[in-house]
Enzyme design. Structure first.
Site, PDB file in Angstrom:
ATOM      1  N   GLU A 167       2.944-102.628  13.298  1.00  0.00           N
ATOM      2  CA  GLU A 167       2.338-103.000  14.558  1.00  0.00           C
ATOM      3  C   GLU A 167       3.542-102.616  15.751  1.00  0.00           C
ATOM      4  O   GLU A 167       4.703-103.257  15.493  1.00  0.00           O
ATOM      5  CB  GLU A 167       1.845-104.093  14.605  1.00  0.00           C
ATOM      6  CG  GLU A 167       1.286-104.253  16.093  1.00  0.00           C
ATOM      7  CD  GLU A 167       0.239-105.397  16.264  1.00  0.00           C
ATOM      8  OE1 GLU A 167      -0.602-105.523  15.099  1.00  0.00           O
ATOM      9  OE2 GLU A 167       0.257-106.202  17.060  1.00  0.00           O
ATOM     10  N   ASP A 172     -14.588-111.932  12.859  1.00  0.00           N
ATOM     11  CA  ASP A 172     -14.803-111.231  14.155  1.00  0.00           C
ATOM     12  C   ASP A 172     -16.316-110.995  14.061  1.00  0.00           C
ATOM     13  O   ASP A 172     -16.897-110.792  15.297  1.00  0.00           O
ATOM     14  CB  ASP A 172     -14.192-109.935  14.028  1.00  0.00           C
ATOM     15  CG  ASP A 172     -12.730-109.760  13.739  1.00  0.00           C
ATOM     16  OD1 ASP A 172     -12.176-110.774  14.067  1.00  0.00           O
ATOM     17  OD2 ASP A 172     -12.141-108.800  13.309  1.00  0.00           O
ATOM     18  N   ASP A 208      -0.384-107.377  22.856  1.00  0.00           N
ATOM     19  CA  ASP A 208      -1.312-106.299  22.426  1.00  0.00           C
ATOM     20  C   ASP A 208      -1.960-105.638  23.714  1.00  0.00           C
ATOM     21  O   ASP A 208      -3.246-105.587  23.699  1.00  0.00           O
ATOM     22  CB  ASP A 208      -2.540-107.178  21.831  1.00  0.00           C
ATOM     23  CG  ASP A 208      -2.015-107.673  20.665  1.00  0.00           C
ATOM     24  OD1 ASP A 208      -0.999-107.232  19.998  1.00  0.00           O
ATOM     25  OD2 ASP A 208      -2.664-108.639  19.848  1.00  0.00           O
ATOM     26  N   GLU A 210       0.945-106.437   6.878  1.00  0.00           N
ATOM     27  CA  GLU A 210       1.353-106.384   8.186  1.00  0.00           C
ATOM     28  C   GLU A 210       2.490-107.379   8.667  1.00  0.00           C
ATOM     29  O   GLU A 210       2.242-108.443   8.820  1.00  0.00           O
ATOM     30  CB  GLU A 210       0.185-106.596   9.126  1.00  0.00           C
ATOM     31  CG  GLU A 210       0.257-106.149  10.327  1.00  0.00           C
ATOM     32  CD  GLU A 210      -0.857-106.167  11.444  1.00  0.00           C
ATOM     33  OE1 GLU A 210      -1.940-105.707  10.710  1.00  0.00           O
ATOM     34  OE2 GLU A 210      -0.873-106.709  12.389  1.00  0.00           O
ATOM     35  N   HIS A 269     -12.176-108.330  10.960  1.00  0.00           N
ATOM     36  CA  HIS A 269     -11.868-109.475  10.108  1.00  0.00           C
ATOM     37  C   HIS A 269     -13.139-109.949   9.799  1.00  0.00           C
ATOM     38  O   HIS A 269     -14.172-109.915  10.575  1.00  0.00           O
ATOM     39  CB  HIS A 269     -10.983-110.652  10.707  1.00  0.00           C
ATOM     40  CG  HIS A 269      -9.765-110.329  11.339  1.00  0.00           C
ATOM     41  ND1 HIS A 269      -9.508-109.544  12.478  1.00  0.00           N
ATOM     42  CD2 HIS A 269      -8.533-110.311  10.891  1.00  0.00           C
ATOM     43  CE1 HIS A 269      -8.323-109.379  12.887  1.00  0.00           C
ATOM     44  NE2 HIS A 269      -7.782-110.161  11.611  1.00  0.00           N
ATOM     45  N   ASP A 295       3.457-111.138  22.216  1.00  0.00           N
ATOM     46  CA  ASP A 295       2.807-110.179  21.564  1.00  0.00           C
ATOM     47  C   ASP A 295       1.211-109.900  22.291  1.00  0.00           C
ATOM     48  O   ASP A 295       0.282-110.586  21.844  1.00  0.00           O
ATOM     49  CB  ASP A 295       2.353-110.661  19.928  1.00  0.00           C
ATOM     50  CG  ASP A 295       1.577-109.591  19.284  1.00  0.00           C
ATOM     51  OD1 ASP A 295       1.534-108.678  19.630  1.00  0.00           O
ATOM     52  OD2 ASP A 295       0.924-109.875  18.127  1.00  0.00           O
ATOM     53  N   HIS A 314       4.983-106.075  16.802  1.00  0.00           N
ATOM     54  CA  HIS A 314       5.621-106.951  15.956  1.00  0.00           C
ATOM     55  C   HIS A 314       7.005-106.367  15.869  1.00  0.00           C
ATOM     56  O   HIS A 314       7.863-107.385  15.630  1.00  0.00           O
ATOM     57  CB  HIS A 314       4.819-106.900  14.744  1.00  0.00           C
ATOM     58  CG  HIS A 314       3.448-107.714  14.599  1.00  0.00           C
ATOM     59  ND1 HIS A 314       2.448-107.573  13.710  1.00  0.00           N
ATOM     60  CD2 HIS A 314       2.703-107.927  15.759  1.00  0.00           C
ATOM     61  CE1 HIS A 314       1.523-107.924  13.899  1.00  0.00           C
ATOM     62  NE2 HIS A 314       1.536-108.200  15.422  1.00  0.00           N
TER      63      HIS A 314
HETATM   64  C1  XLS Z   1      -1.871-110.177  14.745  1.00  0.00           C
HETATM   65  C2  XLS Z   1      -2.118-109.071  14.072  1.00  0.00           C
HETATM   66  C3  XLS Z   1      -3.607-109.158  13.490  1.00  0.00           C
HETATM   67  C4  XLS Z   1      -3.719-108.190  12.434  1.00  0.00           C
HETATM   68  C5  XLS Z   1      -5.048-108.387  11.639  1.00  0.00           C
HETATM   69  O1  XLS Z   1      -0.776-110.293  15.615  1.00  0.00           O
HETATM   70  O2  XLS Z   1      -1.708-107.949  14.582  1.00  0.00           O
HETATM   71  O3  XLS Z   1      -4.514-108.826  14.600  1.00  0.00           O
HETATM   72  O4  XLS Z   1      -3.595-106.827  12.775  1.00  0.00           O
HETATM   73  O5  XLS Z   1      -5.137-109.485  11.164  1.00  0.00           O
HETATM   74 NI    NI Z   2      -2.182-106.107  14.089  1.00  0.00          NI
HETATM   75 NI    NI Z   3      -0.218-108.170  16.348  1.00  0.00          NI
END
Ligand code: XLS
Ligand code: NI
Ligand code: NI
Length: 434
Positions: A266, A102, A307, A230, A99, A305, A269
């Protein structure tokens, strides 16, 4: 060279019997799987935000990581870029994603922020002349700053829509200049906290207008990569419009954009939406909009979430099956939208996360490929639908009316006999290939 990863050597494929923790045990990029290099199947990417921008905070505590670039403005941003490419090189990572927010600190105005991002993008361009790492996708952060708390494209304030447009314009152009394969839009704030203050149809119209502007600008600058949405059902918003793949497809159809945009799915998600990852892949495949994947996993006890890096090959075999049956991901790839835990403080932890994730993907890929090569699974499923090949069944799909069909049932005394769906048999069959 910085000294961030001091003493760590490049990660190499050493095979399953190697005991070295910083080696690939299954991910062997040149190994041929169904006629294609493993790396070309997976097209793995590292996510800039999780590994280099995230500070290790959680809802009860702040920063746990102590990276030398934190809080150091543009000088820190340059150091961060150096370290990022050192990690990509150590991992032999073919792609990365980022991004705007980032890579460089925000300025007081959009112009200042964009200038900062541009400076780092130019550094990336220079590094990409000597590194093999390419850009899988770029994106704009339209969710962290408080101006976006009520949405970006769907904000009730048109000035926020405009500001977001200014950010996306630059990130599209940077993505294009860096040779990015895709551009991602994730709408974490495109939704609502409460319906009580929300005009849903207006907001959806604005989201569609924004997306149309993005598609037009991409064409105008000659960007031929894929535009990806996404999906995510909620978090941070109570409800997000891009709820899941089927909802996104309905949105795209409503506004006539279904040929222009694909989805970036994802894993975590999908779970938040009450689906499995392979469900989302199967839906995208069915609609012809499977674009790319954000690889991670949630902690299934926490329902959040989280990750985390993927670590269960068995879970991912049915997912890779869908991808292989789709003919692969095309321009897309597997972005590790995953972060090490907040107690994993060491630079080496960043490498362990990615190495483990890649080995898991490699095993799942090989499992799904073996499942397909064996053929029993596909044959069993095809047999379940074989009745549809008969002329009578085809006539129902093409020519017969409801009355014709009803008459045939009476005339031929059609009387369906239920048959087993064979779920346990199929589950066991798939487990043989994990
Ligand atoms: C957040 C999203 C984010 C996207 C990119 O949950 O996964 O990281 O992948 O903006
Ligand atoms: Ni993502
Ligand atoms: Ni995510």
């Amino acid at each position: 060279m910085t000294d961030f990863f001091k003493g760590i050597s490049p990660v190499k494929f050493e095979g399953p019997s190697s005991a070295s923790p910083l080696a690939y045990h299954h991910y062997n990029k040149d190994e041929m799987v169904l006629g294609k290099r493993m790396e070309d199947h997976i097209r793995p990417a590292a996510a800039y935000w999780h590994s280099f921008a995230w500070e290790g905070g959680d809802p009860f505590g702040g920063r746990t990581f102590d990276r030398p670039w934190f809080g150091k403005g543009m000088e820190g941003a340059r150091l961060k870029a150096d370290v990022a490419f050192e990690m990509f090189d150590l991992l032999d990572m073919p792609f990365f994603c980022f991004h705007d927010a980032d890579v460089a600190p925000e300025g007081a105005t959009l112009a200042e922020s964009n200038k900062n991002v541009r400076e780092i993008a130019d550094i990336f361009a220079k590094k990409m002349q000597t590194s093999r790492t390419r850009l899988l996708w770029g994106t704009a952060n339209l969710f962290s700053n408080r101006r976006y708390m009520s949405g970006a494209a769907t904000n009730p304030d048109p000035d926020v829509f405009a500001y977001a447009a200014g950010q996306v314009k630059q990130m599209l152009e940077i993505t294009h200049q860096l040779g990015g394969s895709n551009y991602v839009l994730w709408g974490g704030r495109e939704g609502y906290e409460t319906l009580l203050n929300t005009k849903v149809r207006d907001e959806l119209d604005h989201a569609a207008r924004f997306l149309t502007l993005v598609i037009e600008h991409a064409k105008k600058i000659g960007f031929t990569g894929t535009i990806l949405i996404e999906p995510k059902p909620q978090e941070p918003s109570k409800h997000q419009y891009d709820y899941d793949v089927a909802t996104v497809y309905g949105f795209l159809k409503t506004y006539g954009l279904e040929k222009e945009v694909k989805v970036n799915i994802e894993v975590g998600h999908a779970f938040l939406a009450g689906h499995s990852f392979e469900h989302e892949l199967a839906m995208a495949r069915a609609f012809g909009i499977l674009g790319s994947v954000d690889a991670n996993r949630n902690d299934l006890q926490s329902g959040w979430d989280t990750d985390q890096f993927p670590n269960n090959p068995a879970e991912l075999v049915p997912a890779f099956y869908q991808i292989l049956k789709n003919g692969g991901l095309g321009n897309g790839g597997f972005n590790f939208d995953a972060k090490v835990r907040r107690q994993s403080l060491d630079p080496a932890d960043l490498l362990h996360g990615h190495v483990g994730g890649l080995d898991v993907l490699a095993r799942a890929l090989k499992g799904a490929a073996a499942l397909i090569s064996d053929g029993t699974y596909d044959k069993t499923v095809d047999a379940r639908y074989a009745g549809w090949q008969t002329p009578a069944a085809q006539a129902m799909l093409k020519s017969e009316s409801l009355a014709d069909i009803a008459a045939r049932v009476d005339k031929e005394n059609v009387n369906p006999q239920p048959r087993s769906g064979q779920q346990e048999y199929l589950e066991n069959l798939i487990n043989r290939f994990v």
